[in-house]
Design an enzyme around this catalytic site. Sequence first.
Site, PDB file in Angstrom:
ATOM      1  CB  SER A  14      36.639 -17.885  -8.240  1.00 60.70           C
ATOM      2  OG  SER A  14      37.339 -19.047  -8.500  1.00 60.70           O
ATOM      3  CG  LEU A  15      37.477 -11.782  -9.051  1.00 58.31           C
ATOM      4  CD1 LEU A  15      38.253 -10.595  -9.619  1.00 58.31           C
ATOM      5  CD2 LEU A  15      36.963 -11.431  -7.662  1.00 58.31           C
ATOM      6  CG  ASP A 146      47.619 -16.519 -14.177  1.00 55.74           C
ATOM      7  OD1 ASP A 146      47.969 -16.070 -13.074  1.00 55.74           O
ATOM      8  OD2 ASP A 146      46.451 -16.896 -14.436  1.00 55.74           O
ATOM      9  CD  GLU A 148      49.589 -21.251 -16.557  1.00 54.41           C
ATOM     10  OE1 GLU A 148      49.843 -22.446 -16.476  1.00 54.41           O
ATOM     11  OE2 GLU A 148      49.737 -20.450 -15.621  1.00 54.41           O
ATOM     12  CB  THR A 190      41.858  -2.523  -8.387  1.00 51.45           C
ATOM     13  OG1 THR A 190      40.936  -3.373  -7.733  1.00 51.45           O
ATOM     14  CG2 THR A 190      41.353  -2.173  -9.769  1.00 51.45           C
ATOM     15  CB  CYS A 380      24.151 -39.362 -19.263  1.00 46.36           C
ATOM     16  SG  CYS A 380      25.239 -39.906 -20.578  1.00 46.36           S
ATOM     17  CG  HIS A 519      24.338 -34.573 -20.752  1.00 49.23           C
ATOM     18  ND1 HIS A 519      24.546 -34.764 -19.409  1.00 49.23           N
ATOM     19  CD2 HIS A 519      25.064 -35.521 -21.388  1.00 49.23           C
ATOM     20  CE1 HIS A 519      25.380 -35.769 -19.230  1.00 49.23           C
ATOM     21  NE2 HIS A 519      25.712 -36.251 -20.415  1.00 49.23           N
ATOM     22  CD  GLU A 521      22.584 -31.934 -18.123  1.00 48.20           C
ATOM     23  OE1 GLU A 521      21.564 -32.504 -18.558  1.00 48.20           O
ATOM     24  OE2 GLU A 521      23.682 -32.522 -17.968  1.00 48.20           O
TER      25      GLU A 521
HETATM   26  N1  GLN Z   1      29.858 -43.260 -18.277  1.00 52.70           N
HETATM   27  C1  GLN Z   1      28.712 -43.373 -19.118  1.00 52.70           C
HETATM   28  C2  GLN Z   1      29.091 -43.525 -20.586  1.00 52.70           C
HETATM   29  O1  GLN Z   1      30.183 -43.195 -20.958  1.00 52.70           O
HETATM   30  C3  GLN Z   1      27.776 -42.198 -18.926  1.00 52.70           C
HETATM   31  C4  GLN Z   1      28.364 -40.906 -19.352  1.00 52.70           C
HETATM   32  C5  GLN Z   1      27.621 -39.725 -18.819  1.00 52.70           C
HETATM   33  O2  GLN Z   1      26.858 -39.842 -17.875  1.00 52.70           O
HETATM   34  N2  GLN Z   1      27.850 -38.560 -19.379  1.00 52.70           N
HETATM   35  O3  GLN Z   1      28.273 -43.938 -21.373  1.00 52.70           O
END
Ligand code: GLN
Length: 547
Positions: A14-15, A146, A148, A190, A380, A519, A521
């Site tokens: 988390s740097l 690590d 892995e 470091t 969604c 989505h 965003e």
């Molecule tokens: N759970 C809901 C679906 O699968 C909404 C999914 C979400 O919000 N990304 O449709």
Amino acid sequence: MARFIFITGGVVSSLGKGLASAALGALLQARGYSVRLRKLDPYLNVDPGTMSPFEHGEVFVTDDGAETDLDLGHYERFTGVPACKTDSVSSGRIYSDVLEKERRGDYLGKTIQVIPHVTNQIKDFIRIGEDDVDFMLCEIGGTVGDIEGLPFFEAIRQFGQDKPRGQCLYMHLTLLPFIKASGELKTKPTQHSVKEMRSIGLAPDILVCRSEGPIPEKERAKLALFCNVRPESVIAAQDLSSIYDAPLAYHREGLDQAVLDAFQISPAPRPDLTKWEDVSDRVHNPEGDVKIAIVGKYTQLEDAYKSIAEALTHGGMANRVKVKVEWVDAEIFDTEDPAPYLEGFNAILVPGGFGERGTEGKIKAAQFARERKVPYLGICLGMQMAVIEAARNVAGVKTAGSEEFDHEAGKKRFEPVVYHLKEWVQGNYKVKRGVGDDKGGTMRLGAYDAMLTEGSKVADVYGSRQIEERHRHRYEVDIKYREQLEDCGLRFSGMSPDGRLPEIVEWTDHPWFIGVQFHPELKSKPFAPHPLFKDFVRAAKETSRLV
Ligand code: GLN
């Protein structure tokens, strides 16, 4: 052919490796170069799609439908380059591809081993599209040491040998802890981290050191000497008040210059940083603020809604206001009246999510926003809950619900206003899904078109009748209820091109109430805020004026 920059981390996780990579990508672009950023993750999940947001933060979805690490979100937000399937890989994916080849007989009877078969698979991945860009930046998840991570470190070591000298660069991110008692920045962790790298054949060319303050000359010289890098290649990464200051801050510290010097690019093209100067100015000089509630389930871990938080910040930057986000746990409203919790916010956002827990609370939040005329953005699951609220409380479908919750509970309790989608069209193909299918990679994923109704609010917000947005869901609002809901004022203002799948709903008699099945965003950038977030924050700002 691309030059390669490999970014590794040491000392602690988390740097901000993802952020450093993204900022470097932006700086190289500012110098006129084309870039692509990639993430190589050592965990065994085939992709993060099946991981809980509590564990791994948000799942970032690409246009071509890959479920990837949230760092790809940073890459896109800083460079504007749309990420794709071939920009994210995990050990799980690498091993399953190797095993698939083995079963097919592709290895012609050879014994399959980590070296060379797994490392070759990793190198093949890194090479994809190498002729298309000037710089390929590959971030290795986890920290040096690590178990892995070893095949990945070995692969990038070999990669540097495979390529002509001077075509690969290794950048290592570490932490310089500050010991208050002695007032000193400590370089030892470091040094140890670089020693660890050397033991597996890797030598960093550039050290990026996270520290609370500037690195004094003495410590810089010590790091250069003991870690075998040039003093100018020791870059301080001080804590910043906004992530969007990172490109300018790294530039001031000389990161891009050190990279170009290491590649012996001389004279280096001058950078044009006006875009980032404007971004920084907007972040730091707001002319007011708005308070927005995010009513969700994963509120303890802000990374679970990373892109939403960033898109809201971008919306604020576009409107010259600071967006103050408060996370409200939807489950509280299962039993309590939302009013005392939600009064005082300028807008409400209900994000995506999975499963029934908290959904009754989200429905109440949507009801509160509709009745009180508070700006509402449902994303969604947040859109699905707004439709269920409309069906139950306005259209009289008292038992309206989502099939998702009945499937989870194993019994039928709801009238399925939101149902499990079993067949849809993607480009020229028909996609089919069953309720009992595997969970990984089987949702409606990636970019799909939507057609917007003329004269609707969303058509106005987008300034367009056709849009393309990213999806990640299994369930869908049933158009069977369209007429009934539209008669009540809930307009289906965005539909899939074949008219079967509702993409957007909006209340016509509300100042700003929009639910979207996708989505938005994921596509917002600080220098190009998404139109929905820009207008949502504008609407929030309007209400803040009224209060
Ligand atoms: N759970 C809901 C679906 O699968 C909404 C999914 C979400 O919000 N990304 O449709």
